[in-house]
Design a protein around this motif. Structure first.
Motif, short mmCIF file in Angstrom:
data_model
loop_
_atom_site.label_atom_id
_atom_site.label_comp_id
_atom_site.label_asym_id
_atom_site.label_seq_id
_atom_site.Cartn_x
_atom_site.Cartn_y
_atom_site.Cartn_z
N PRO A 41 0.81 -1.22 0.00
CA PRO A 41 0.00 0.00 0.00
C PRO A 41 0.84 1.27 0.00
CG PRO A 41 -0.21 -1.14 2.11
CD PRO A 41 0.54 -2.05 1.19
N ILE A 42 2.01 1.21 0.63
CA ILE A 42 2.89 2.39 0.64
C ILE A 42 3.42 2.66 -0.77
CG2 ILE A 42 5.17 3.18 1.42
CD1 ILE A 42 4.45 1.98 4.15
N TYR A 43 3.84 1.60 -1.43
CA TYR A 43 4.36 1.75 -2.80
C TYR A 43 3.26 2.27 -3.72
CZ TYR A 43 6.28 0.54 -7.36
OH TYR A 43 6.70 0.61 -8.66
N ARG A 44 2.06 1.69 -3.60
CA ARG A 44 0.96 2.12 -4.48
C ARG A 44 0.56 3.57 -4.20
NH1 ARG A 44 -1.29 -3.12 -3.36
NH2 ARG A 44 -2.61 -2.13 -1.80
N PHE A 45 0.55 3.94 -2.92
CA PHE A 45 0.22 5.33 -2.58
C PHE A 45 1.21 6.28 -3.26
CE2 PHE A 45 1.08 9.04 0.11
CZ PHE A 45 -0.17 9.64 0.10
N ALA A 46 2.50 5.98 -3.11
CA ALA A 46 3.53 6.85 -3.70
C ALA A 46 3.42 6.85 -5.23
CB ALA A 46 4.93 6.39 -3.27
N LEU A 47 3.14 5.70 -5.80
CA LEU A 47 3.02 5.59 -7.26
C LEU A 47 1.83 6.40 -7.76
CD1 LEU A 47 4.05 4.19 -9.87
CD2 LEU A 47 2.45 2.35 -9.38
N ASN A 48 0.70 6.24 -7.10
CA ASN A 48 -0.50 6.96 -7.54
C ASN A 48 -0.42 8.45 -7.27
OD1 ASN A 48 -2.10 4.87 -8.65
ND2 ASN A 48 -2.49 4.09 -6.59
N MET A 49 0.36 8.83 -6.28
CA MET A 49 0.50 10.26 -5.98
C MET A 49 1.50 10.94 -6.91
SD MET A 49 -1.54 11.33 -3.66
CE MET A 49 -0.84 12.90 -3.16
N THR A 50 2.56 10.22 -7.28
CA THR A 50 3.62 10.86 -8.06
C THR A 50 3.58 10.46 -9.53
OG1 THR A 50 5.21 9.08 -7.68
CG2 THR A 50 5.17 10.86 -6.06
#
Lengths: 215, 216
Positions: A41-50
């Motif tokens: 979820p941390i990776y996906r959050f960063a991916l979707n945000m950036t």
């Protein structure tokens, strides 16, 4: 997805705290258990945000480097480990966005090729045309999400893409539930506007091509 | 319900088909008679379905394996070279020892700062020396059980922080102000005449100072 059920939160928190204690002692198994559970979820959050896989990778790595290091300031009485790590990830993401004034088109464009295959490889399509249309539609949606202002993008990523409920998102963002609700309302309206704007030029171009072919 | 009220509500409605949703009857009645709002409702339904699809497609998305490998390598390095983390421990000691009283915390921070300063100012070869006795570092389950002539540091003694891996304990030689030794409650510190006293710090996992002994 972050821990959402309050009745299970205590057990999860105790379990995570125990793993963290073992990580402190250099226990690799404990570290892998924590990492494999909390990094997606941390990776996906960063991916979707950036919109950038490389930034998402860096953020994920930095978050867990902080966990390994001695000055990791997590206090179990103040919340879950997942929530704390998300807070660290969010700070890193915001720092990146501030430095780069949002996400550049180049980064968005690079997502197609740099994105891990497994990100889109899970779905099985019987019809290649349907698959293409679906992928095009999702890519368009992804671009629209990335073009949202940061505070609206966050709630879409947390509530719609990570499927956290409003209460969990409110805790993670440090704001009232009502704020999450109103931001999500506004975010969805903005998304619809953006998607419509993106589709209109395309449909005009298609119509123009049809007219040209007829002539 | 008018169109404006419906627009304020539409993001909260669960399904495009209002018959199946727990929607207010006034909203159902409005959308039946208003094509524009029915269209808006459908758009919101489609958007949410697309977001769901996007969530499903990226559910397996995770950081590449190389991140895990890099972190594991770092973890091993940390376990092997605990003194490398000492500057970090000094920088944010408050986070690690949050519940401790301020006075004790400052003594602990001072110890960490001193150790860090000396570690960085000495050549690598002289940074650590083998632990003096096996008894000093073996079987250390908590601070109170630190044996031999080492005196557990106050914050460590009182905090209940578990000691790190025994095999990784290190001893570093430092110069500590006499007043600091007195504050730590080191026996005989009051009798010292010099302002700075040669001492050894016992470092636990991650380079956190656990105990001190005065060198004769």
């Amino acid at each position: 997805m972050f821990d959402r059920a309050s009745d299970k939160a205590m057990t999860t928190q105790e379990f995570d705290s125990d793993l963290l204690l073992r990580v402190r002692r250099g226990d690799e198994e404990a570290f892998l258990a924590l990492y494999r559970k909390l990094q997606p979820p941390i990776y996906r959050f960063a991916l979707n945000m950036t919109g950038s896989p490389s930034v998402a990778e860096d953020v994920t790595q930095d978050v867990f480097l902080a966990l390994i290091r001695e000055d990791f300031g997590y206090q179990p009485e103040r919340g879950t480990l997942a929530g704390y790590l998300f807070g660290v990830a969010r700070k890193l993401v915001l720092r990146h966005l501030e430095r780069n004034h949002g996400t550049s088109e180049q980064e968005i464009g690079s997502m197609d090729t740099a994105r891990p295959e497994r990100a889109l490889g899970g779905a099985a399509f019987a019809d290649p045309v349907a698959e293409l249309l679906e992928r095009e539609g999702i890519e368009e949606l992804r671009r629209a999400v990335l073009s949202l202002p940061r505070r609206y993008r966050e709630v879409v990523v947390l509530c719609d893409l990570e499927e956290n409920d409003y209460a969990v998102a409110a805790v993670l963002l440090g704001c009232p539930v009502g704020t999450v609700r109103s931001r999500l309302h506004r975010a969805r309206a903005l998304l619809l506007e953006k998607l419509q704007q993106r589709r209109e030029p395309k449909s005009r171009l298609k119509a123009l091509n049809i007219v040209r072919s007829v002539i | 319900m008018n169109c404006r009220q419906f627009r304020n509500l539409v993001a909260e409605l669960e399904l495009p088909d209002l018959e199946q949703a727990a929607a207010p009857p006034s909203a159902v009645a409005h959308v039946r008679g208003c094509a524009a709002c029915a269209g808006l409702l459908k758009q919101h339904g489609d958007l949410r379905a697309s977001l769901c699809r996007m969530a499903v497609l990226q559910a397996e998305c995770a950081a590449p394996d190389r991140v895990e490998q890099a972190l594991l390598a770092e973890l091993r390095d940390q376990a092997r070279l605990p003194q490398r983390t000492l500057p970090n421990a000094r920088r944010s000691g408050a986070g690690a020892f949050g519940p401790l009283p301020a006075g004790i915390l400052s003594a602990g921070a001072l110890a960490a700062a001193l150790a860090a300063l000396l570690l960085w100012s000495h050549p690598p070869g002289s940074r650590t020396i083998p632990a003096p006795t096996a008894a000093a570092v073996s079987g250390v389950d908590d601070a109170a059980t630190v044996e031999s002539d080492f005196t557990p540091l106050p914050y460590f003694r009182n905090s209940g922080i578990p000691a790190g891996p025994d095999a990784d304990a290190d001893v570093v030689r430092v110069e500590v102000p006499r007043s600091t030794l007195v504050a730590w409650g080191v026996p005989g510190a009051e009798d010292e005449t010099a302002d700075a006293v040669q001492a050894e710090l016992l470092l636990g996992a991650g380079g956190v100072p656990q105990a001190v002994r005065v060198l004769e």
